[in-house]
Scaffold this motif. Sequence first.
Motif, PDB file in Angstrom:
ATOM      1  N   GLU A 158      30.652  47.791  43.838  1.00  0.00           N
ATOM      2  CA  GLU A 158      31.557  47.799  44.987  1.00  0.00           C
ATOM      3  C   GLU A 158      31.161  46.738  46.007  1.00  0.00           C
ATOM      4  O   GLU A 158      32.012  46.093  46.612  1.00  0.00           O
ATOM      5  CB  GLU A 158      31.563  49.188  45.640  1.00  0.00           C
ATOM      6  N   SER A 159      29.854  46.574  46.193  1.00  0.00           N
ATOM      7  CA  SER A 159      29.380  45.557  47.135  1.00  0.00           C
ATOM      8  C   SER A 159      29.740  44.158  46.642  1.00  0.00           C
ATOM      9  O   SER A 159      30.043  43.261  47.434  1.00  0.00           O
ATOM     10  CB  SER A 159      27.866  45.673  47.318  1.00  0.00           C
ATOM     11  N   LYS A 160      29.718  44.000  45.331  1.00  0.00           N
ATOM     12  CA  LYS A 160      30.083  42.712  44.733  1.00  0.00           C
ATOM     13  C   LYS A 160      31.562  42.414  44.975  1.00  0.00           C
ATOM     14  O   LYS A 160      31.944  41.279  45.275  1.00  0.00           O
ATOM     15  CB  LYS A 160      29.781  42.738  43.234  1.00  0.00           C
ATOM     16  N   GLU A 213      36.124  47.661  35.874  1.00  0.00           N
ATOM     17  CA  GLU A 213      34.855  48.299  36.229  1.00  0.00           C
ATOM     18  C   GLU A 213      33.766  47.262  36.480  1.00  0.00           C
ATOM     19  O   GLU A 213      33.002  47.354  37.435  1.00  0.00           O
ATOM     20  CB  GLU A 213      34.426  49.260  35.115  1.00  0.00           C
ATOM     21  N   ALA A 214      33.690  46.288  35.597  1.00  0.00           N
ATOM     22  CA  ALA A 214      32.711  45.209  35.758  1.00  0.00           C
ATOM     23  C   ALA A 214      33.459  43.903  36.006  1.00  0.00           C
ATOM     24  O   ALA A 214      34.419  43.592  35.299  1.00  0.00           O
ATOM     25  CB  ALA A 214      31.848  45.086  34.505  1.00  0.00           C
ATOM     26  N   ILE A 215      33.049  43.173  37.027  1.00  0.00           N
ATOM     27  CA  ILE A 215      33.730  41.915  37.347  1.00  0.00           C
ATOM     28  C   ILE A 215      32.755  40.742  37.227  1.00  0.00           C
ATOM     29  O   ILE A 215      31.616  40.809  37.686  1.00  0.00           O
ATOM     30  CB  ILE A 215      34.357  41.949  38.761  1.00  0.00           C
ATOM     31  N   ARG A 266      43.843  40.896  41.786  1.00  0.00           N
ATOM     32  CA  ARG A 266      43.827  42.358  41.909  1.00  0.00           C
ATOM     33  C   ARG A 266      43.538  43.008  40.557  1.00  0.00           C
ATOM     34  O   ARG A 266      42.773  43.980  40.470  1.00  0.00           O
ATOM     35  CB  ARG A 266      45.171  42.854  42.455  1.00  0.00           C
ATOM     36  N   LYS A 267      44.135  42.447  39.519  1.00  0.00           N
ATOM     37  CA  LYS A 267      43.899  42.950  38.161  1.00  0.00           C
ATOM     38  C   LYS A 267      42.424  42.792  37.792  1.00  0.00           C
ATOM     39  O   LYS A 267      41.832  43.660  37.144  1.00  0.00           O
ATOM     40  CB  LYS A 267      44.783  42.169  37.178  1.00  0.00           C
ATOM     41  N   TRP A 268      41.854  41.683  38.220  1.00  0.00           N
ATOM     42  CA  TRP A 268      40.431  41.423  37.955  1.00  0.00           C
ATOM     43  C   TRP A 268      39.549  42.412  38.719  1.00  0.00           C
ATOM     44  O   TRP A 268      38.599  42.975  38.160  1.00  0.00           O
ATOM     45  CB  TRP A 268      40.098  39.990  38.363  1.00  0.00           C
ATOM     46  N   LEU A 269      39.872  42.650  39.982  1.00  0.00           N
ATOM     47  CA  LEU A 269      39.061  43.529  40.822  1.00  0.00           C
ATOM     48  C   LEU A 269      39.140  44.992  40.389  1.00  0.00           C
ATOM     49  O   LEU A 269      38.239  45.780  40.684  1.00  0.00           O
ATOM     50  CB  LEU A 269      39.498  43.404  42.284  1.00  0.00           C
TER      51      LEU A 269
END
Length: 272
Positions: A2-4, A73-75, A67-70
Amino acid sequence: MESKKKKFLYSIFTIILVLTIFFSVLYYLYWPTLIATIFSSEGLWIGVVLIICRTLILGIMSFFLYRKWLRQEAIYISDAYFLFGSFFGILTCAKVYDLFYNLVIISGVFNPEFVLLLVKIRFFIIIVNLLPVLYIGLDAILIYINMNKNKEMDKKQFSKLRLRIMFGFALVTALVIVLAPTLNFLNLVFPFITILIYIAIAFMFLFMYKNKRLTQANGLIIGIAFICFIVSNLLRTILININLSYSIFAELIDIGINLFMFIGFISKPKYA
């Protein structure tokens, strides 16, 4: 994680703010000339409206992909959605700049040195814009090597190879732009380079689609879209040489191609 995501959002908002300030100042400084140019040429305002519409469409598509990327779960910044979103994001900025650039060219009141500088900046933006899709497209090289060698190339080796290719591409094209002595030279040489890159990118995505290696996007649609870009660029040149007002049709065609490419970015192939 989330911080990322928050860090990315803060970064993108900062970039948007800086670019907004930059373009606002740029347009403000030359506003009287730009407005006079728009209303002095019959039908030019239609082209301006179309460019603004295309810019908004590109911005929306970029936002959707980010938005789809964010939402994953893992980005990772090497993820296809991030790179495709970056492609449209940079293209959005490019169209804002293109509007200014085209009006300056049409006005004919600026000295050749200033125009040459603007053209060089424009071509730099084109190169930066191609890097995200080139990054993904270069996966085709890994596929080809692994298909034709007994020993497969590992990801670490390929990452180094990919960075070398991208660095070499950026360096060579940057040198061509910086060292270009005249506007005519740049307009003659650089479109040829970009067309070759478009062909290469189209081939890469079609190759990955054929070998069923790209699962996050439809390589067939993307490959065809880049081929359409080549045709569109050639058609744009012909139309502008016939009549400047015909560039309106070229802009409409480009909007259609952008939408077609966006479909390729968000749709998965049948084999996925």
